[in-house]
Design a protein around this motif. Structure first.
Motif, PDB file in Angstrom:
ATOM      1  N   ALA A 147       2.161  -7.728   4.462  1.00 50.19           N
ATOM      2  CA  ALA A 147       1.717  -6.457   3.870  1.00 50.19           C
ATOM      3  C   ALA A 147       2.668  -5.355   4.315  1.00 50.19           C
ATOM      4  CB  ALA A 147       0.296  -6.128   4.294  1.00 50.19           C
ATOM      5  N   LEU A 148       3.045  -4.522   3.369  1.00 48.93           N
ATOM      6  CA  LEU A 148       3.873  -3.346   3.625  1.00 48.93           C
ATOM      7  C   LEU A 148       2.980  -2.140   3.399  1.00 48.93           C
ATOM      8  CD1 LEU A 148       6.551  -1.897   4.171  1.00 48.93           C
ATOM      9  CD2 LEU A 148       7.160  -2.287   1.776  1.00 48.93           C
ATOM     10  N   VAL A 149       2.713  -1.395   4.470  1.00 46.11           N
ATOM     11  CA  VAL A 149       1.670  -0.375   4.451  1.00 46.11           C
ATOM     12  C   VAL A 149       2.243   1.002   4.781  1.00 46.11           C
ATOM     13  CG1 VAL A 149      -0.468   0.345   5.599  1.00 46.11           C
ATOM     14  CG2 VAL A 149      -0.068  -2.079   5.120  1.00 46.11           C
ATOM     15  N   PRO A 172       0.896 -10.613   8.743  1.00 45.46           N
ATOM     16  CA  PRO A 172       1.867  -9.714   9.393  1.00 45.46           C
ATOM     17  C   PRO A 172       1.977  -8.412   8.608  1.00 45.46           C
ATOM     18  CG  PRO A 172       2.887 -11.837   8.811  1.00 45.46           C
ATOM     19  CD  PRO A 172       1.521 -11.821   8.219  1.00 45.46           C
ATOM     20  N   PHE A 173       2.078  -7.309   9.327  1.00 44.54           N
ATOM     21  CA  PHE A 173       2.168  -5.986   8.707  1.00 44.54           C
ATOM     22  C   PHE A 173       3.488  -5.315   9.058  1.00 44.54           C
ATOM     23  CE2 PHE A 173      -2.316  -6.785   8.705  1.00 44.54           C
ATOM     24  CZ  PHE A 173      -2.748  -6.217   7.519  1.00 44.54           C
ATOM     25  N   VAL A 174       4.064  -4.683   8.060  1.00 47.66           N
ATOM     26  CA  VAL A 174       5.207  -3.800   8.242  1.00 47.66           C
ATOM     27  C   VAL A 174       4.691  -2.433   7.847  1.00 47.66           C
ATOM     28  CG1 VAL A 174       7.545  -3.222   7.482  1.00 47.66           C
ATOM     29  CG2 VAL A 174       6.841  -5.628   7.652  1.00 47.66           C
ATOM     30  N   VAL A 175       4.878  -1.451   8.725  1.00 51.30           N
ATOM     31  CA  VAL A 175       4.374  -0.116   8.426  1.00 51.30           C
ATOM     32  C   VAL A 175       5.536   0.816   8.132  1.00 51.30           C
ATOM     33  CG1 VAL A 175       2.240  -0.368   9.736  1.00 51.30           C
ATOM     34  CG2 VAL A 175       4.249   0.541  10.856  1.00 51.30           C
ATOM     35  N   GLN A 176       5.274   1.759   7.251  1.00 52.37           N
ATOM     36  CA  GLN A 176       6.251   2.791   6.926  1.00 52.37           C
ATOM     37  C   GLN A 176       5.544   4.128   6.929  1.00 52.37           C
ATOM     38  OE1 GLN A 176       7.843   2.583   3.015  1.00 52.37           O
ATOM     39  NE2 GLN A 176       5.878   2.364   2.041  1.00 52.37           N
ATOM     40  N   SER A 177       6.301   5.152   7.258  1.00 53.56           N
ATOM     41  CA  SER A 177       5.709   6.478   7.260  1.00 53.56           C
ATOM     42  C   SER A 177       6.806   7.520   7.248  1.00 53.56           C
ATOM     43  CB  SER A 177       4.837   6.670   8.496  1.00 53.56           C
ATOM     44  OG  SER A 177       4.319   7.976   8.514  1.00 53.56           O
ATOM     45  N   GLY A 178       6.543   8.596   6.565  1.00 58.11           N
ATOM     46  CA  GLY A 178       7.455   9.726   6.572  1.00 58.11           C
ATOM     47  C   GLY A 178       7.076  10.763   7.611  1.00 58.11           C
ATOM     48  N   ILE A 179       6.135  10.405   8.471  1.00 61.23           N
ATOM     49  CA  ILE A 179       5.667  11.342   9.487  1.00 61.23           C
ATOM     50  C   ILE A 179       6.759  11.530  10.529  1.00 61.23           C
ATOM     51  CG2 ILE A 179       3.938  11.775  11.279  1.00 61.23           C
ATOM     52  CD1 ILE A 179       2.063   9.921   9.712  1.00 61.23           C
ATOM     53  N   GLY A 180       7.071  12.757  10.837  1.00 62.74           N
ATOM     54  CA  GLY A 180       8.094  13.049  11.823  1.00 62.74           C
ATOM     55  C   GLY A 180       7.520  13.305  13.204  1.00 62.74           C
ATOM     56  N   LEU A 234       0.868  -1.178   0.000  1.00 58.12           N
ATOM     57  CA  LEU A 234       0.000   0.000   0.000  1.00 58.12           C
ATOM     58  C   LEU A 234       0.901   1.223   0.000  1.00 58.12           C
ATOM     59  CD1 LEU A 234      -2.572   1.686   0.253  1.00 58.12           C
ATOM     60  CD2 LEU A 234      -2.587   1.170   2.711  1.00 58.12           C
ATOM     61  N   GLU A 235       0.992   1.872  -1.145  1.00 56.55           N
ATOM     62  CA  GLU A 235       1.843   3.048  -1.297  1.00 56.55           C
ATOM     63  C   GLU A 235       1.247   3.935  -2.389  1.00 56.55           C
ATOM     64  OE1 GLU A 235       3.887   5.898  -0.973  1.00 56.55           O
ATOM     65  OE2 GLU A 235       4.897   4.358   0.232  1.00 56.55           O
ATOM     66  N   ASP A 236       0.935   5.186  -2.051  1.00 57.87           N
ATOM     67  CA  ASP A 236       0.313   6.066  -3.038  1.00 57.87           C
ATOM     68  C   ASP A 236       1.304   6.960  -3.774  1.00 57.87           C
ATOM     69  OD1 ASP A 236       0.800   7.696  -0.857  1.00 57.87           O
ATOM     70  OD2 ASP A 236      -1.127   8.699  -0.925  1.00 57.87           O
ATOM     71  N   SER A 237       2.544   6.990  -3.350  1.00 61.28           N
ATOM     72  CA  SER A 237       3.569   7.762  -4.054  1.00 61.28           C
ATOM     73  C   SER A 237       4.160   6.894  -5.169  1.00 61.28           C
ATOM     74  CB  SER A 237       4.682   8.178  -3.094  1.00 61.28           C
ATOM     75  OG  SER A 237       5.828   8.587  -3.814  1.00 61.28           O
ATOM     76  N   ALA A 238       4.028   7.358  -6.404  1.00 60.39           N
ATOM     77  CA  ALA A 238       4.531   6.580  -7.544  1.00 60.39           C
ATOM     78  C   ALA A 238       6.045   6.379  -7.456  1.00 60.39           C
ATOM     79  CB  ALA A 238       4.157   7.281  -8.845  1.00 60.39           C
ATOM     80  N   ILE A 239       6.765   7.381  -7.028  1.00 62.14           N
ATOM     81  CA  ILE A 239       8.228   7.284  -6.934  1.00 62.14           C
ATOM     82  C   ILE A 239       8.631   6.266  -5.872  1.00 62.14           C
ATOM     83  CG2 ILE A 239      10.330   8.548  -6.308  1.00 62.14           C
ATOM     84  CD1 ILE A 239       9.000  11.034  -7.604  1.00 62.14           C
ATOM     85  N   GLU A 240       8.020   6.353  -4.692  1.00 60.34           N
ATOM     86  CA  GLU A 240       8.346   5.402  -3.630  1.00 60.34           C
ATOM     87  C   GLU A 240       7.919   3.984  -4.006  1.00 60.34           C
ATOM     88  OE1 GLU A 240       7.384   6.574   0.357  1.00 60.34           O
ATOM     89  OE2 GLU A 240       7.897   8.658  -0.074  1.00 60.34           O
ATOM     90  N   ALA A 241       6.766   3.851  -4.638  1.00 57.28           N
ATOM     91  CA  ALA A 241       6.292   2.528  -5.049  1.00 57.28           C
ATOM     92  C   ALA A 241       7.259   1.914  -6.053  1.00 57.28           C
ATOM     93  CB  ALA A 241       4.890   2.623  -5.643  1.00 57.28           C
TER      94      ALA A 241
END
Length: 93
Positions: free
Chosen positions: A52-54, A78-86, A11-18
């Protein structure tokens, strides 16, 4: 006999990151890429995934709500989460 690659929902909405993630993951996983929480939860309910990588921040959801909705759709995955939130508070949740 060759065993199939594990299935991963990305689950990734950024085309570059995806694109970057797909480059790394495609050799080890069968990757299903979605860009919205609605699509992710629909796929998690209907299909079998090994992991899932979310991204926690997508167009239709933010922060912990994203993870909770995905987990509710497939609590056995199992879920792995990622975020650019600081924000440390989000990480603690």
């Amino acid at each position: 006999m060759h065993s199939p690659r594990p299935r991963l929902l990305l689950l990734e909405d950024s085309a570059i990151e995806a694109e970057t993630l797909l480059d790394y993951l495609a050799s080890a996983f069968e990757v299903v890429h979605v860009t919205s929480l609605a699509d992710a939860t629909a796929r998690l309910r209907a299909e079998s995934f090994d992991v899932a990588l979310v991204d926690l921040c997508v167009d239709d959801s933010r922060n912990l709500a994203t993870f909770l909705a995905c987990h509710a759709a497939a609590p056995h995955v199992p879920f792995v989460v990622q975020s650019g939130i600081g924000e440390p508070e989000v990480a603690m949740e």
